[in-house]
Design a protein around this motif. Structure first.
Motif, short mmCIF file in Angstrom:
data_model
loop_
_atom_site.label_atom_id
_atom_site.label_comp_id
_atom_site.label_asym_id
_atom_site.label_seq_id
_atom_site.Cartn_x
_atom_site.Cartn_y
_atom_site.Cartn_z
N ARG A 1 -7.83 14.90 -8.55
CA ARG A 1 -8.34 13.55 -8.75
C ARG A 1 -7.88 13.01 -10.11
O ARG A 1 -7.40 13.74 -10.96
CB ARG A 1 -9.86 13.54 -8.68
N SER B 1 -4.17 10.79 6.57
CA SER B 1 -4.39 9.44 7.10
C SER B 1 -5.84 8.97 6.88
O SER B 1 -6.08 7.78 6.67
CB SER B 1 -4.04 9.39 8.59
N LYS B 2 -6.79 9.89 6.94
CA LYS B 2 -8.19 9.50 6.75
C LYS B 2 -8.42 8.98 5.34
O LYS B 2 -9.15 8.00 5.13
CB LYS B 2 -9.11 10.69 7.05
N GLU B 3 -7.81 9.66 4.36
CA GLU B 3 -7.96 9.20 2.98
C GLU B 3 -7.23 7.88 2.76
O GLU B 3 -7.73 6.99 2.05
CB GLU B 3 -7.41 10.27 2.03
N GLN B 4 -6.05 7.74 3.35
CA GLN B 4 -5.28 6.52 3.14
C GLN B 4 -5.88 5.31 3.87
O GLN B 4 -5.62 4.16 3.50
CB GLN B 4 -3.83 6.73 3.58
N THR B 5 -6.67 5.55 4.91
CA THR B 5 -7.32 4.44 5.61
C THR B 5 -8.21 3.65 4.64
O THR B 5 -8.29 2.41 4.72
CB THR B 5 -8.16 4.98 6.78
N LYS B 6 -8.84 4.34 3.71
CA LYS B 6 -9.70 3.67 2.73
C LYS B 6 -8.88 2.74 1.83
O LYS B 6 -9.38 1.71 1.37
CB LYS B 6 -10.43 4.71 1.89
N ARG B 7 -7.64 3.09 1.56
CA ARG B 7 -6.81 2.29 0.67
C ARG B 7 -6.14 1.13 1.41
O ARG B 7 -6.03 0.04 0.89
CB ARG B 7 -5.72 3.18 0.05
N HIS C 1 0.82 -1.21 0.00
CA HIS C 1 0.00 0.00 0.00
C HIS C 1 0.86 1.26 0.00
O HIS C 1 0.41 2.33 0.42
CB HIS C 1 -0.94 -0.01 1.21
N GLY D 1 -6.97 -0.32 4.32
CA GLY D 1 -7.88 -1.34 4.83
C GLY D 1 -7.64 -1.72 6.26
O GLY D 1 -8.09 -2.78 6.72
N ARG D 2 -6.94 -0.89 7.01
CA ARG D 2 -6.72 -1.12 8.45
C ARG D 2 -6.70 0.24 9.13
O ARG D 2 -6.46 1.27 8.48
CB ARG D 2 -5.43 -1.89 8.70
#
Length: 302
Positions: A164, A176-182, A85, A184-185
């Motif tokens: 985009r 970090s909020k956006e990367q959480t979607k990628r 990731h 998956g943890r």
């Protein structure tokens, strides 16, 4: 002599001056506040860098924004890198502040299953911006990373537009909020800007320590605005006095010309009175000739 101040031109000039003074004063205080903010931020950076390192979990938690007073704090984190990731952050500047490339952003999975984003440093963009670049490999196995704790980037704070439709695994903002979607943890809020250990071969290039010595020119700008504000009434007074002086001189000149114009006819009339009027050349000549014709010749004395 100050009635000219009621003219349209001077009324407009006076109103402009009255508007400029408070505007310039306000701009001066705006620059003063920027100076104070810069000084406070420098103090915060210096104190944060000097503070003892703490585990990253003491400052950050999933879904929580990093408090401003915890910015630049030195933290450490132990875990394994999740290279699957890994992404790169576009349009970032190297330490020379000239070269444009990428930041390498890799999640570090902690022992409890949560992860934290680590900015491993800067790499050159290369020639093809549409492809994922060649990224230096992460250390194998469990590692301990030391770095500065940073808050999530947003467009409002950073001024960077979150574009985009970028190529795969390329982003514009570290969030970090956006990367959480990628990933998956759960990701801890904010990210670590790595300072150690030094990467093998010096690549990626670690982000240098933020400048906390320079205070910028804001105080000088504030003083300049206040000097400008003080110069406006001074300049207005100088212009008024100059206008009054010019008007006085113009009035005196007109009065002198009027006196000269009045004196000229009187002088001519006086000259005519003394001579009995203008002389007639023909009259004088004719009289002489007549006298010569009428006069009898004087006989000679024998």
């Amino acid at each position: 002599m100050y009635r000219f101040l009621l003219s349209r031109q001077w009324v407009i000039l006076t109103l402009v001056a009255l508007v400029l003074i408070p505007v310039m004063i306000k701009l001066g205080f705006w620059q003063l506040h920027r100076h104070e903010h810069k000084v406070a931020q420098n103090q915060l950076i210096a104190s944060s860098l000097a503070a003892r390192p703490v585990p990253v979990t003491e400052l950050a938690a999933p879904g929580r924004d990093l408090p401003h007073h915890d910015m630049w704090r030195t933290v450490n984190a132990t875990g394994t890198y999740d290279t699957a990731h890994e992404v790169v952050v576009r349009q970032r500047t190297a330490a020379d502040e000239q070269s444009i490339g990428y930041y390498v952003l890799t999640p570090l999975v902690l022992g409890d299953g949560r992860a934290v984003l680590v900015n491993r440093g800067w790499i050159s963009a290369g020639n093809d911006l549409t492809k994922f670049p060649d990224v230096p490999a992460t250390p194998k196995g469990k590692v301990t990373v030391t770095g500065r704790m940073m808050a999530d980037e947003t467009t409002a704070v950073s001024g960077i537009k979150d574009t985009r439709g970028l190529p795969a695994r390329q982003i514009m903002l570290i969030n970090s909020k956006e990367q959480t979607k990628r990933v998956g943890r759960p990701l801890l809020g904010g990210y670590i800007e790595q300072t150690g250990p030094q990467p093998s071969g010096g690549k990626p290039e670690l982000v240098p320590e933020p400048d906390h010595d320079s205070i910028g020119p804001h105080m000088a700008y504030a003083i300049q605005w206040w000097l400008f504000a003080a110069a406006v009434p001074v300049g207005w007074i100088i212009l008024v006095r100059r206008e009054r002086r010019d008007r006085v001189e113009a009035a005196a000149k007109e009065a002198a010309e009027a006196r000269e114009a009045e004196a000229s006819p009187e002088t001519e009339d006086a000259g005519e009175a003394e001579t009995g009027g203008p002389a007639d050349p023909s009259a004088g000549s004719g009289g002489t000739e007549a006298a010569g014709e009428d006069a009898a010749p004087v006989p000679a004395n024998p």
